[in-house]
Design a protein around this motif. Sequence first.
Motif, mmCIF file in Angstrom:
data_model
loop_
_atom_site.group_PDB
_atom_site.id
_atom_site.type_symbol
_atom_site.label_atom_id
_atom_site.label_comp_id
_atom_site.label_asym_id
_atom_site.label_seq_id
_atom_site.Cartn_x
_atom_site.Cartn_y
_atom_site.Cartn_z
ATOM 1 N N GLN A 1 3.604 5.475 -18.177
ATOM 2 C CA GLN A 1 2.590 4.259 -19.211
ATOM 3 C C GLN A 1 3.635 3.514 -17.614
ATOM 4 O O GLN A 1 2.881 1.811 -17.538
ATOM 5 N N ALA A 2 4.967 3.121 -17.565
ATOM 6 C CA ALA A 2 5.642 2.086 -17.005
ATOM 7 C C ALA A 2 4.876 2.202 -15.943
ATOM 8 O O ALA A 2 5.245 0.799 -14.659
ATOM 9 N N ILE A 3 4.650 3.130 -15.401
ATOM 10 C CA ILE A 3 4.580 3.383 -13.341
ATOM 11 C C ILE A 3 2.888 3.051 -13.402
ATOM 12 O O ILE A 3 2.228 2.012 -12.680
ATOM 13 N N GLN A 4 2.116 2.821 -14.964
ATOM 14 C CA GLN A 4 0.904 2.616 -14.788
ATOM 15 C C GLN A 4 0.748 0.611 -14.637
ATOM 16 O O GLN A 4 0.367 0.263 -14.090
ATOM 17 N N GLU B 1 2.304 6.262 -6.725
ATOM 18 C CA GLU B 1 1.086 7.313 -7.567
ATOM 19 C C GLU B 1 1.446 8.728 -7.406
ATOM 20 O O GLU B 1 1.358 9.257 -8.398
ATOM 21 N N SER B 2 2.332 9.386 -6.918
ATOM 22 C CA SER B 2 2.539 10.619 -5.955
ATOM 23 C C SER B 2 4.068 10.392 -7.421
ATOM 24 O O SER B 2 4.155 11.746 -7.844
ATOM 25 N N LEU B 3 4.315 9.541 -8.551
ATOM 26 C CA LEU B 3 5.445 9.814 -9.695
ATOM 27 C C LEU B 3 4.443 9.612 -10.771
ATOM 28 O O LEU B 3 5.228 11.314 -11.346
ATOM 29 N N LEU B 4 3.623 9.251 -10.775
ATOM 30 C CA LEU B 4 2.839 9.661 -12.178
ATOM 31 C C LEU B 4 2.746 11.381 -12.076
ATOM 32 O O LEU B 4 2.811 11.249 -13.872
ATOM 33 N N GLU B 5 2.335 11.252 -10.832
ATOM 34 C CA GLU B 5 1.928 13.235 -11.433
ATOM 35 C C GLU B 5 3.326 14.297 -11.207
ATOM 36 O O GLU B 5 3.044 15.082 -12.319
ATOM 37 N N ASP B 6 4.107 13.923 -10.650
ATOM 38 C CA ASP B 6 5.281 14.275 -11.313
ATOM 39 C C ASP B 6 6.218 14.054 -12.518
ATOM 40 O O ASP B 6 6.958 15.075 -13.193
ATOM 41 N N GLU C 1 1.139 -1.009 0.304
ATOM 42 C CA GLU C 1 0.016 0.040 -0.251
ATOM 43 C C GLU C 1 0.527 1.312 0.272
ATOM 44 O O GLU C 1 0.783 2.106 -0.657
ATOM 45 N N LEU C 2 1.936 1.620 0.742
ATOM 46 C CA LEU C 2 2.438 1.952 1.026
ATOM 47 C C LEU C 2 3.785 2.737 -0.246
ATOM 48 O O LEU C 2 3.983 3.732 -1.092
ATOM 49 N N GLU C 3 3.964 1.823 -1.080
ATOM 50 C CA GLU C 3 4.450 1.737 -2.413
ATOM 51 C C GLU C 3 3.398 1.777 -2.972
ATOM 52 O O GLU C 3 4.556 2.926 -4.418
ATOM 53 N N ILE C 4 2.670 1.470 -3.581
ATOM 54 C CA ILE C 4 1.076 1.954 -4.340
ATOM 55 C C ILE C 4 1.712 3.509 -4.415
ATOM 56 O O ILE C 4 1.481 4.216 -4.991
ATOM 57 N N GLU C 5 1.347 4.009 -2.745
ATOM 58 C CA GLU C 5 1.237 5.972 -2.534
ATOM 59 C C GLU C 5 2.691 6.622 -3.394
ATOM 60 O O GLU C 5 1.801 8.112 -4.202
ATOM 61 N N VAL C 6 3.167 5.787 -2.958
ATOM 62 C CA VAL C 6 4.558 6.599 -3.493
ATOM 63 C C VAL C 6 4.593 6.488 -4.991
ATOM 64 O O VAL C 6 4.612 7.444 -5.992
ATOM 65 N N HIS D 1 7.951 2.399 11.134
ATOM 66 C CA HIS D 1 7.068 1.936 11.339
ATOM 67 C C HIS D 1 6.472 1.541 10.142
ATOM 68 O O HIS D 1 5.021 1.526 10.088
ATOM 69 N N LYS D 2 6.586 2.180 8.950
ATOM 70 C CA LYS D 2 6.366 2.001 7.621
ATOM 71 C C LYS D 2 4.466 2.991 8.137
ATOM 72 O O LYS D 2 3.854 2.912 6.660
ATOM 73 N N PHE D 3 4.965 4.108 8.354
ATOM 74 C CA PHE D 3 4.228 4.801 7.596
ATOM 75 C C PHE D 3 3.724 5.746 6.656
ATOM 76 O O PHE D 3 2.450 5.749 5.950
ATOM 77 N N TYR D 4 5.054 5.907 6.710
ATOM 78 C CA TYR D 4 5.123 6.291 4.912
ATOM 79 C C TYR D 4 6.891 6.043 4.771
ATOM 80 O O TYR D 4 7.492 5.542 5.037
ATOM 81 N N LYS D 5 6.554 6.400 2.983
ATOM 82 C CA LYS D 5 8.468 5.619 2.281
ATOM 83 C C LYS D 5 9.058 6.683 1.809
ATOM 84 O O LYS D 5 8.705 8.470 2.526
ATOM 85 N N ALA D 6 10.254 6.865 2.851
ATOM 86 C CA ALA D 6 10.870 7.643 2.405
ATOM 87 C C ALA D 6 11.136 8.475 1.507
ATOM 88 O O ALA D 6 11.184 8.049 0.036
ATOM 89 N N GLY D 7 11.192 10.412 1.797
ATOM 90 C CA GLY D 7 11.336 10.761 0.645
ATOM 91 C C GLY D 7 9.990 11.790 0.314
ATOM 92 O O GLY D 7 10.009 12.039 -0.791
ATOM 93 N N SER D 8 9.255 10.935 0.956
ATOM 94 C CA SER D 8 7.722 11.231 0.569
ATOM 95 C C SER D 8 6.794 12.569 0.664
ATOM 96 O O SER D 8 7.643 12.924 1.975
#
Length: 528
Positions: free
Chosen positions: A202-205, A191-196, A184-189, A305-312
Amino acid sequence: MEKLLSITNLKKYFPVAKSSLFAKQMYVRANEDISIDIYKGETFGLVGESGCGKSTLGRVLLQLYEQTAGSTMYYGRTLEEVAPRYVLDTLSNAEKYIEKYHKATAHAEEMTKKCDALGDNATFFDLQDKNLALCDAKTALDYCAKILGGFMVKETRQGAALLSDKYKFAFQAASIAARAEDIELEIEVQESLLEDTPQKAQAIQEKLAKLRKKRDELTGEQKKLLASAAETEEKIALLKAPYAKDEEFARYEAMLDNGVDLKRLKYSEMRHLRKDLQIIFQDPYSSLNPRMTVGRIIEEGLVTHKFYKAGSKKMQQYVFEVMNSCGLQNYMYNRYPHQFSGGQRQRICIARSLAVKPKFVVCDECVSALDVSIQSQIINLLQELKEKEGLTYLFISHNLSVVRYISDRIGVMYLGNMVEVAETDEIFSDPRHPYTIALLSSIPTTDPDSLTKERIILEGNIPSPIKPPSGCKFHTRCFMACDKCKVVPPALTEVKPGHFVACHFAEQQKVDENGNYLFDVKLATNQR
């Protein structure tokens, strides 16, 4: 009131190096037989002289120091959530305890028949053996019922198997949930890359599609395991149904404790609970890494504790929110600890602890190194955050005025033992232990009425925790000590509802309603 922590007969001994090969191993008895309950949402104040074991107790509760003996039950999470290995280990040895019970029962029946046959000719030793055998059988039954969730012994074998299955399913589901959380955390990361980075869309999708598929597979697997655990729970309920109206069985059911024994957790299991149990250290400077910025200091626990991915970006925004709630501005994010004052450093420590959304926080003399004006700011901040986040505090301090302001209940410690526990107003209005009375008499005051009162001075030094005095540990400095105090250690007994005292003279009220001593202060001070 709902318990968060229940401490029973807690001990912490630090070994002292032997002087020779044949010398007896000695220990510093930092904490000795401490039993207290800490409730959700309360602030439990802990006071006493330096060296009495306050900070050690706080760190032992968090298992930063290994607990020597006793149990520390944590009710912030269930056994199924934490999935401790010791539960399955205990259930796997259930057969051994069941056999022990049957042997003890058979021996008790044999001794009972023997005494019945002898009748009046049964000797004192025959009757003693019978009583001991009955006691052993009862103890074995109680233990079997407790570890097997209240099952009567005739059903324990089947019950043990069912409980073992239930916990295996629940624990496997907990493990899968942790893996799903990482995805789930990796998905969030992503999705943020998709915007940036739209050029790599396509690769991200494609990567997102794989991640979501894996997440859904894990979710489905988890649901199956939880359904299996629920099905097993239904079988357990059917097995217990015939005894639903049995009073003895109901008593055994009540023995089942769904709390997590922190002492019995493995290192990896305890790490899972670190986010629930946090500490604010006494010295804010030495507890902060001088090579890390404020932002990195606060983020470290969130990443671990895996609240967020590093650097997000979401994590940075969250860190700003935490900093603001603790009185720190956004521009401080990239500064280092040496660039802040003492009060600001303590705010950083508070922000670091509260960022992982803990349930219990040990405040280890967190205002003792600060000046009075900053102390009040930090205490008000802690109070505000407690009400906002529903926190529970263990507040350790020498300053009785501070403890009185912030605490709901107070525990007084002397040489590793808890000597008095009561609600804050009760401690100050009706202290029963001589040590508590002496501490209260030392509080500085500007009240004209209080200035005329004489202070009780405790003469002599605190005895060595390696070789503490026999009987009551306080008797060497106590103005009320008698011969009994030198031999018999007093138990912590309830003298009034919620007021516990460890003193042979606990029933005697020592302060009247106006705060005046009901004894001769000069005599008390000069007795030793």
